[in-house]
Design a protein around this motif. Structure first.
Motif, PDB file in Angstrom:
ATOM      1  N   LEU A  17     -44.059   1.142   0.245  1.00 52.15           N
ATOM      2  CA  LEU A  17     -45.022   0.849   1.301  1.00 52.15           C
ATOM      3  C   LEU A  17     -46.464   1.188   0.906  1.00 52.15           C
ATOM      4  CD1 LEU A  17     -45.197  -0.430   4.041  1.00 52.15           C
ATOM      5  CD2 LEU A  17     -44.813   1.818   5.090  1.00 52.15           C
ATOM      6  N   PRO A  18     -46.689   2.246   0.117  1.00 51.30           N
ATOM      7  CA  PRO A  18     -48.068   2.513  -0.327  1.00 51.30           C
ATOM      8  C   PRO A  18     -48.675   1.381  -1.154  1.00 51.30           C
ATOM      9  CG  PRO A  18     -46.743   4.490  -0.575  1.00 51.30           C
ATOM     10  CD  PRO A  18     -45.788   3.371  -0.238  1.00 51.30           C
ATOM     11  N   LYS A  19     -47.847   0.434  -1.613  1.00 52.72           N
ATOM     12  CA  LYS A  19     -48.353  -0.699  -2.388  1.00 52.72           C
ATOM     13  C   LYS A  19     -48.771  -1.869  -1.502  1.00 52.72           C
ATOM     14  CE  LYS A  19     -45.124   0.484  -6.114  1.00 52.72           C
ATOM     15  NZ  LYS A  19     -43.952   0.023  -6.918  1.00 52.72           N
ATOM     16  N   LEU A  20     -48.672  -1.715  -0.201  1.00 49.89           N
ATOM     17  CA  LEU A  20     -49.052  -2.782   0.724  1.00 49.89           C
ATOM     18  C   LEU A  20     -50.475  -3.247   0.439  1.00 49.89           C
ATOM     19  CD1 LEU A  20     -48.255  -4.379   3.367  1.00 49.89           C
ATOM     20  CD2 LEU A  20     -49.422  -2.541   4.617  1.00 49.89           C
ATOM     21  N   ALA A  21     -50.641  -4.558   0.231  1.00 44.55           N
ATOM     22  CA  ALA A  21     -51.943  -5.091  -0.151  1.00 44.55           C
ATOM     23  C   ALA A  21     -52.542  -6.018   0.904  1.00 44.55           C
ATOM     24  CB  ALA A  21     -51.830  -5.843  -1.483  1.00 44.55           C
TER      25      ALA A  21
ATOM     26  N   PRO B  84     -54.033  -6.974   4.555  1.00 44.76           N
ATOM     27  CA  PRO B  84     -54.635  -6.298   5.717  1.00 44.76           C
ATOM     28  C   PRO B  84     -53.649  -6.272   6.884  1.00 44.76           C
ATOM     29  CG  PRO B  84     -56.186  -7.850   4.749  1.00 44.76           C
ATOM     30  CD  PRO B  84     -54.870  -8.086   4.064  1.00 44.76           C
ATOM     31  N   THR B  85     -53.344  -5.086   7.363  1.00 41.26           N
ATOM     32  CA  THR B  85     -52.307  -4.942   8.378  1.00 41.26           C
ATOM     33  C   THR B  85     -52.768  -4.013   9.484  1.00 41.26           C
ATOM     34  OG1 THR B  85     -50.563  -5.300   6.726  1.00 41.26           O
ATOM     35  CG2 THR B  85     -49.906  -4.252   8.791  1.00 41.26           C
ATOM     36  N   LEU B  86     -52.576  -4.459  10.720  1.00 41.44           N
ATOM     37  CA  LEU B  86     -52.894  -3.648  11.898  1.00 41.44           C
ATOM     38  C   LEU B  86     -51.603  -3.074  12.456  1.00 41.44           C
ATOM     39  CD1 LEU B  86     -54.893  -2.705  14.126  1.00 41.44           C
ATOM     40  CD2 LEU B  86     -54.347  -4.841  15.335  1.00 41.44           C
ATOM     41  N   ALA B  87     -51.538  -1.760  12.552  1.00 38.33           N
ATOM     42  CA  ALA B  87     -50.398  -1.078  13.173  1.00 38.33           C
ATOM     43  C   ALA B  87     -50.806  -0.642  14.577  1.00 38.33           C
ATOM     44  CB  ALA B  87     -49.978   0.124  12.337  1.00 38.33           C
ATOM     45  N   ILE B  88     -50.117  -1.149  15.572  1.00 38.99           N
ATOM     46  CA  ILE B  88     -50.384  -0.812  16.974  1.00 38.99           C
ATOM     47  C   ILE B  88     -49.260   0.096  17.451  1.00 38.99           C
ATOM     48  CG2 ILE B  88     -50.739  -1.724  19.289  1.00 38.99           C
ATOM     49  CD1 ILE B  88     -51.538  -4.375  17.989  1.00 38.99           C
TER      50      ILE B  88
ATOM     51  N   GLU C 203     -53.033   6.973   3.742  1.00 39.11           N
ATOM     52  CA  GLU C 203     -52.703   6.738   2.335  1.00 39.11           C
ATOM     53  C   GLU C 203     -52.941   5.296   1.909  1.00 39.11           C
ATOM     54  OE1 GLU C 203     -48.763   7.207  -0.588  1.00 39.11           O
ATOM     55  OE2 GLU C 203     -48.635   7.624   1.555  1.00 39.11           O
ATOM     56  N   ILE C 204     -52.772   4.348   2.838  1.00 41.67           N
ATOM     57  CA  ILE C 204     -52.792   2.924   2.496  1.00 41.67           C
ATOM     58  C   ILE C 204     -54.080   2.295   3.016  1.00 41.67           C
ATOM     59  CG2 ILE C 204     -51.561   0.743   2.721  1.00 41.67           C
ATOM     60  CD1 ILE C 204     -49.031   2.426   3.351  1.00 41.67           C
TER      61      ILE C 204
ATOM     62  N   PRO D  63     -55.309  -0.848   3.150  1.00 39.39           N
ATOM     63  CA  PRO D  63     -55.274  -2.040   4.003  1.00 39.39           C
ATOM     64  C   PRO D  63     -54.614  -1.828   5.368  1.00 39.39           C
ATOM     65  CG  PRO D  63     -54.395  -2.494   1.799  1.00 39.39           C
ATOM     66  CD  PRO D  63     -54.458  -1.010   1.962  1.00 39.39           C
ATOM     67  N   LEU D  64     -54.032  -0.650   5.592  1.00 43.25           N
ATOM     68  CA  LEU D  64     -53.317  -0.384   6.838  1.00 43.25           C
ATOM     69  C   LEU D  64     -54.229   0.339   7.827  1.00 43.25           C
ATOM     70  CD1 LEU D  64     -50.647  -0.437   8.448  1.00 43.25           C
ATOM     71  CD2 LEU D  64     -50.084   1.775   7.391  1.00 43.25           C
ATOM     72  N   ARG D  65     -54.443  -0.281   8.978  1.00 39.02           N
ATOM     73  CA  ARG D  65     -55.283   0.297  10.029  1.00 39.02           C
ATOM     74  C   ARG D  65     -54.415   0.615  11.237  1.00 39.02           C
ATOM     75  NH1 ARG D  65     -58.981  -3.413  13.871  1.00 39.02           N
ATOM     76  NH2 ARG D  65     -59.355  -1.898  15.532  1.00 39.02           N
ATOM     77  N   LEU D  66     -54.507   1.835  11.742  1.00 38.24           N
ATOM     78  CA  LEU D  66     -53.711   2.261  12.892  1.00 38.24           C
ATOM     79  C   LEU D  66     -54.563   2.266  14.152  1.00 38.24           C
ATOM     80  CD1 LEU D  66     -51.192   3.503  14.240  1.00 38.24           C
ATOM     81  CD2 LEU D  66     -52.015   5.751  13.481  1.00 38.24           C
ATOM     82  N   LEU D  67     -54.016   1.644  15.210  1.00 31.35           N
ATOM     83  CA  LEU D  67     -54.653   1.649  16.522  1.00 31.35           C
ATOM     84  C   LEU D  67     -53.676   2.267  17.508  1.00 31.35           C
ATOM     85  CD1 LEU D  67     -57.039   0.838  18.329  1.00 31.35           C
ATOM     86  CD2 LEU D  67     -55.960  -1.414  18.599  1.00 31.35           C
TER      87      LEU D  67
END
Length: 255
Positions: free
Chosen positions: A189-193, A195-199, A218-219, A221-225
């Motif tokens: 998962l740390p290799k996720l490239a 752009p991803t929104l986590a809600i 850690e990642i 491209p991963l943004r947490l909302l």
């Protein structure tokens, strides 16, 4: 309803079509749900010029299978592949966004890791990215309290009274596939490239938000909302309008 052909049977899908779509969301629901409970999200996306394509996964809704048994992650991914192809055929060249909720978010993350060029962005919600204790014990029954899921009266009523929805089933098939995902995520998962929104709901009792917080740090491209006071089924919580608005904004930024 139209359907997707698969070796496990015909999986039924819904398409909420915008008049002149500027992007398309390919959506996979979670355990106990079906596409029909996402009409509010569909209408909100359509109002913003975004198509929503969603499929009743196996063991859910109008699609065949044992209650609560999605099959393998690859089966769900194949359904999303077919939905993606339908979206591409309907509007060639349209930006595509992969979205999933709960178990659907697990499949979506697999797809973003395996096909990073296919989707412009990803959206996950209520994602159980680390082991869920309730699925690790010897009791094979999963019986969810509807109030763990949402405080929204419409949605709770659907979970209790909708004959196509449910909150209890044998958890063995679900636990088996989630265990596969948890084994993979720690390393990959740390290799996720993409752009991803986590809600996520701050009070999610099924998939605690702390794991997403750690991954988001850690990642890149991963943004947490996070939504204060919200529970697991964040797309159908009392804040569903605000959640839909955040999704529309994110799609606009990535399409």
């Amino acid at each position: 309803m139209p359907f997707i052909s698969h070796e496990l049977g015909n999986a039924y899908y819904r398409h909420w079509a915008a008049l002149e779509p500027r992007a398309a969301v390919i959506f996979l629901h979670g355990f106990g749900e079906h596409t029909g409970v996402y009409h509010r999200l569909g209408f909100a996306l359509n109002a913003a010029g975004i198509d929503l394509w969603a499929v009743d996964q196996f063991g859910h809704g109008l699609s065949p299978g044992v209650r609560g048994d999605f099959g393998r992650i690859e089966d769900s991914s194949a359904l999303a592949d077919s939905l993606t192809s339908l979206a591409e055929q309907a509007n060639p060249g349209i930006p595509l966004i992969a979205q999933g909720h709960s178990y659907g978010s697990i499949v979506t993350l697999f797809r973003l890791l395996d096909q990073p060029q296919r989707y412009r962005a990803g959206i996950i919600s209520g994602a159980p990215v680390v082991p869920v204790p309730e699925l690790l014990d010897t009791d094979t029954s999963l019986d969810l309290d509807p109030h763990w899921l949402s405080d929204d009266p419409f949605y709770i009523d659907a979970m209790v009274n909708d004959p196509l929805a449910f909150v209890e089933a044998d958890s063995v098939p679900l636990a088996r596939e989630l265990d596969r995902a948890w084994n993979r995520f720690g390393a990959e998962l740390p290799k996720l490239a993409v752009p991803t929104l986590a809600i996520h709901g701050e009070l999610d009792p099924i998939a605690p938000v702390s794991a997403l917080r750690a991954y988001a740090e850690e990642i890149e491209p991963l943004r947490l909302l996070e939504f204060p006071g919200a529970h697991h089924d964040i797309l159908n919580e009392t804040v569903h309008r605000e959640v839909a608005a955040a999704i529309v904004e994110f799609v606009g930024q990535n399409s």
